[in-house]
Design an enzyme around this catalytic site. Structure first.
Site, PDB file in Angstrom:
ATOM      1  N   ILE A 174      -9.146   0.283  -5.344  1.00  0.00           N
ATOM      2  CA  ILE A 174      -9.480   0.068  -3.934  1.00  0.00           C
ATOM      3  C   ILE A 174     -10.153   1.360  -3.507  1.00  0.00           C
ATOM      4  O   ILE A 174      -9.510   2.383  -3.307  1.00  0.00           O
ATOM      5  CB  ILE A 174      -8.247  -0.296  -3.111  1.00  0.00           C
ATOM      6  CG1 ILE A 174      -7.613  -1.567  -3.690  1.00  0.00           C
ATOM      7  CG2 ILE A 174      -8.629  -0.498  -1.644  1.00  0.00           C
ATOM      8  CD1 ILE A 174      -6.360  -2.045  -2.973  1.00  0.00           C
ATOM      9  N   LYS A 218      -1.255  -1.161  -4.167  1.00  0.00           N
ATOM     10  CA  LYS A 218      -2.303  -0.153  -4.167  1.00  0.00           C
ATOM     11  C   LYS A 218      -1.593   1.188  -4.151  1.00  0.00           C
ATOM     12  O   LYS A 218      -0.891   1.523  -3.193  1.00  0.00           O
ATOM     13  CB  LYS A 218      -3.201  -0.286  -2.937  1.00  0.00           C
ATOM     14  CG  LYS A 218      -4.203   0.874  -2.775  1.00  0.00           C
ATOM     15  CD  LYS A 218      -4.942   0.826  -1.447  1.00  0.00           C
ATOM     16  CE  LYS A 218      -5.861   2.044  -1.303  1.00  0.00           C
ATOM     17  NZ  LYS A 218      -6.554   2.076   0.018  1.00  0.00           N
ATOM     18  N   TYR A 223       0.863  -1.183   0.000  1.00  0.00           N
ATOM     19  CA  TYR A 223       0.000   0.000   0.000  1.00  0.00           C
ATOM     20  C   TYR A 223       0.897   1.230   0.000  1.00  0.00           C
ATOM     21  O   TYR A 223       1.560   1.531   0.995  1.00  0.00           O
ATOM     22  CB  TYR A 223      -0.907  -0.033   1.226  1.00  0.00           C
ATOM     23  CG  TYR A 223      -1.878   1.113   1.382  1.00  0.00           C
ATOM     24  CD1 TYR A 223      -2.144   2.016   0.354  1.00  0.00           C
ATOM     25  CD2 TYR A 223      -2.565   1.290   2.588  1.00  0.00           C
ATOM     26  CE1 TYR A 223      -3.036   3.055   0.512  1.00  0.00           C
ATOM     27  CE2 TYR A 223      -3.461   2.330   2.759  1.00  0.00           C
ATOM     28  CZ  TYR A 223      -3.696   3.210   1.721  1.00  0.00           C
ATOM     29  OH  TYR A 223      -4.588   4.242   1.886  1.00  0.00           O
TER      30      TYR A 223
END
EC number: 4.3.3.7
Length: 305
Positions: free
Chosen positions: A210, A167, A139
């Site tokens: 996301i 992400k 992330y």
């Protein structure tokens, strides 16, 4: 690993419900999970991500949250545990707990506040990979962490088979999707971590989003992605332009909110009828004029009556 086949294209970083005393309202949080699944707003759920306010939770709260949501969801959709912290040892232990509870993957944020070097970022993720068999989603959100994972560092991490995706908060580095995919030679996939950047990321080869906003517009986000994948970029762009007003409203009056979470939670509460708008301080709920803008926008989309 076939990441799209396993986790899909729309992953929701699920909100966490809080009671009046700011303790986690586990029964309401379970209701959130079932609501989102019943609406078909997501392909997978991320638990204790940024939208879930992981940074305000203790280790014990996160483990119980993982357990409660897993009990609620079962095998209905894949579950991804937000296990990242600024502490490598704690991240490893939390990831082990997620694996023990039957989670399908872990999403691990680039360490925040401590400003690690690229060598430190590599060490952090390499130690996690060595201590779990779970698939790992990196992330990357430099807007909040003040640290960006370099494409070369991500490429080096692909020596570990459980690094499967990143992400990326693409708003701050809009072309980094291309750099990630080139550097890793197709060994990982990229999800947009920013609703506003979904088409930009997918046009560079990203596979999905996301999406906090999909608490409310998961159906519309799905349509947009399907339009893009079908080759109708003009139609997808038109759909995105329609949604832009809502995405903009999430940032409050004159974009005063760096973190759109309070507005996303309020919009979700208005749409779902669930008591889920409360955020943990120092975040504050949005102001009345901002609520009015949200309501007007949601009415236009048919999301509230």
């Amino acid at each position: 690993m076939d990441v799209v086949g396993k986790f899909g294209r729309i992953l929701i970083p699920m909100s966490t419900a809080f009671a009046a005393d700011y303790s986690i309202d586990y029964p309401m949080t379970r209701r959130i999970a079932s609501y989102l699944i019943s609406k078909n707003y997501c392909d997978s759920l991320v638990i204790a991500g940024t939208n879930g306010e992981f940074y305000s939770m203790s280790f014990e709260e996160k483990v119980r949250l993982f357990a409660e949501v897993k009990q609620e969801v079962g095998e209905r959709v894949p579950l991804i545990a937000g296990t990242g912290t600024a502490n490598t040892h704690e991240t490893i232990e939390l990831t082990k707990e997620a694996a023990r509870l039957g989670y399908d993957a872990a999403m691990v944020v680039v360490p925040y506040y401590c400003h690690p070097t690229q060598e430190g970022i590599y060490y952090h993720f390499s130690q996690i990979c060595k201590n779990t068999d779970l698939p790992i989603m990196v992330y990357n959100i430099p807007l909040f962490t003040a640290s960006n994972i370099d494409p070369s560092t991500l490429a080096k991490l692909t020596e570990f088979e459980n690094i499967v995706a990143v992400k990326d908060e693409a708003g701050i580095n809009p072309l980094q999707t291309s750099a990630f995919l080139k550097a890793t030679e197709g060994k990982i996939v990229v999800y947009s971590g920013d609703d506003l950047m979904v088409l930009s990321v997918m046009s560079q080869g990203g596979i999905g989003v996301i999406s906090g906003g999909s608490h409310v517009i998961g159906d519309m986000m799905r349509n947009l992605i399907e339009e893009f994948l079908s080759g109708d970029a003009t139609k997808a762009t038109g759909s995105f332009k329609e949604l832009y007003s809502l995405f903009s409203a999430f940032f409050g009056r004159n974009r005063r909110l760096v973190n759109p979470l309070p507005a996303v939670k309020k919009a979700f509460a208005l749409h779902s009828g669930l008591d889920v708008a409360r955020v943990r301080p120092p975040l504050m709920e949005i102001e009345e004029d901002e609520v009015a803008v949200l309501k007007d926008t949601l009415r236009k989309f048919g999301k509230i009556s």
